[in-house]
Design a protein around this motif. Structure first.
Motif: not given
Length: 354
Positions: A255-259, A227-229, A275-279, A28-35
């Motif tokens: 998957d966008q959480d690393p940013y 993406q942070a700004s 920033p706060a986040l909800i995933h 799980v990263d911003p470019w790939n999601v597999t299980s």
């Protein structure tokens, strides 16, 4: 400058892949999601790995108490399952203090698919119940860098995707949708924030967070600052004036959480609130929950522009429902049930009729 590296040590990526010793079956990263699991990503492990907080019944109850209405079904059903500082956002609302929403879309196809809609449907609800401004970033620059697209084509896709986003029904008086390729050159405050973020993160730290290597194009290395700004109110002077102290809430897929882990570390160092986040979880592909719907693979997705015939043809060649009724216990095994569970606002029933 070692602080960020230390904090990111347990979430670093290896060329875009998750450390197999920590999460052996899921990438799980911003470019790939597999299980490797037919049930898909193990979200409890992912919460532990990313260091976020699970959305529990206590938080859902607080949502309903603060808002005076039932929580959205995407929240009640665990589609949105993880957060960072959501209690802080609810406290701001109770205290009648301002905040804003920020979400985005990377335009890599002419139309969005069903999975893309999940964050936007929830963001629409958040805007309605909190009555706050929303900024939507269209990262056409990112898709130019990562995909085989010209700048002109990437920008054209951004315009097409903006139409789908507008159709979600956001408040036009409180919503700003912008293309990176257009807005950054028009707003020095946004660019200045980009520069501030870039000065706080070393290349070594960026490699640890995003899996960059010595062969990575410099455009990709600098993109996380873009993406942070939008997390900072000062990036939008036409909305917030000169204020830099207004927090934001970011609804996004996890998957966008690393940013935004990077952004949360940098924010106090440039005098801005974190920033706060909800995933949200991932919307399963037609082939099953082992991966998510992807605009890069048309056979994995139902696009908003697909005809009835196209949808039927895609469904007949994939792991799709073969019956009209299924026990609710089958939800982890049937893609169509997971879709219905996400999109239907009906209360839980013993059997679902599709």
């Amino acid at each position: 400058m070692t602080e960020l590296s230390d904090k990111m040590g347990d979430v670093s990526l290896n060329n875009g892949s998750v450390d197999s010793d920590v999460l052996p079956d899921d990438i799980v990263d911003p470019w790939n999601v597999t299980s490797s699991s037919l049930k898909g990503v193990d979200y409890d492990k992912l919460i532990k790995r990313f260091g976020s907080s699970k959305i529990d019944q206590e938080l859902i109850d607080r949502f309903e108490k603060v808002l005076g209405r039932p929580a959205h079904h995407l929240l009640r059903r665990g589609i949105f399952f993880s957060h960072r500082d959501m209690h802080t956002i609810l406290s701001l609302h109770e205290q009648k203090k301002p905040f804003f929403l920020y979400t985005g879309r990377g335009p890599s196809s002419e139309a969005m698919h069903l999975g893309h809609l999940i964050p936007f449907i929830f963001t629409k609800w958040l805007q309605d119940v909190f009555d706050v401004p929303l900024v939507v970033q269209l990262t056409d620059d990112e898709k130019f860098l990562w995909k085989d697209l010209t700048l002109e084509k990437a920008h054209e896709l951004a315009i097409e995707n903006a139409k789908d986003i507008i159709a979600c029904g956001f408040d036009p008086e409180k919503t700003f949708i912008f293309s990176d390729l257009e807005y950054i050159g028009q707003c020095k405050e946004f660019y200045w924030n980009m520069c501030r973020v870039q000065k706080c993160v070393t290349f070594n730290q960026a490699k640890g967070i995003f899996g960059f290597n010595d062969s990575t194009w410099i455009g990709k290395i600098s993109f996380p600052a873009i993406q942070a700004s939008p997390s900072f109110s000062s990036s939008f002077p036409h909305i917030f004036g000169s204020r830099k102290d207004i927090p934001c809430l970011i609804p996004c897929a996890i998957d966008q959480d690393p940013y935004f882990r990077m952004t949360r570390d940098v924010a106090p160092r440039i005098g801005c609130p974190k920033p706060a986040l909800i995933h949200s979880s991932f919307f399963p592909a037609l082939q099953g929950a082992m991966t998510k719907m992807s605009a890069s693979d048309p056979n994995s997705s139902i696009f908003l522009t697909d005809t009835d015939k196209q949808i039927k043809n895609k469904g007949s060649h994939t792991i799709f429902c073969k019956k009209s009724r299924y026990p609710i216990s089958q939800i982890d095994k049937q893609v169509c049930l997971q879709w219905g569970w996400s999109y239907s606002g009906r209360t839980q029933r013993k059997r679902w009729k599709l």
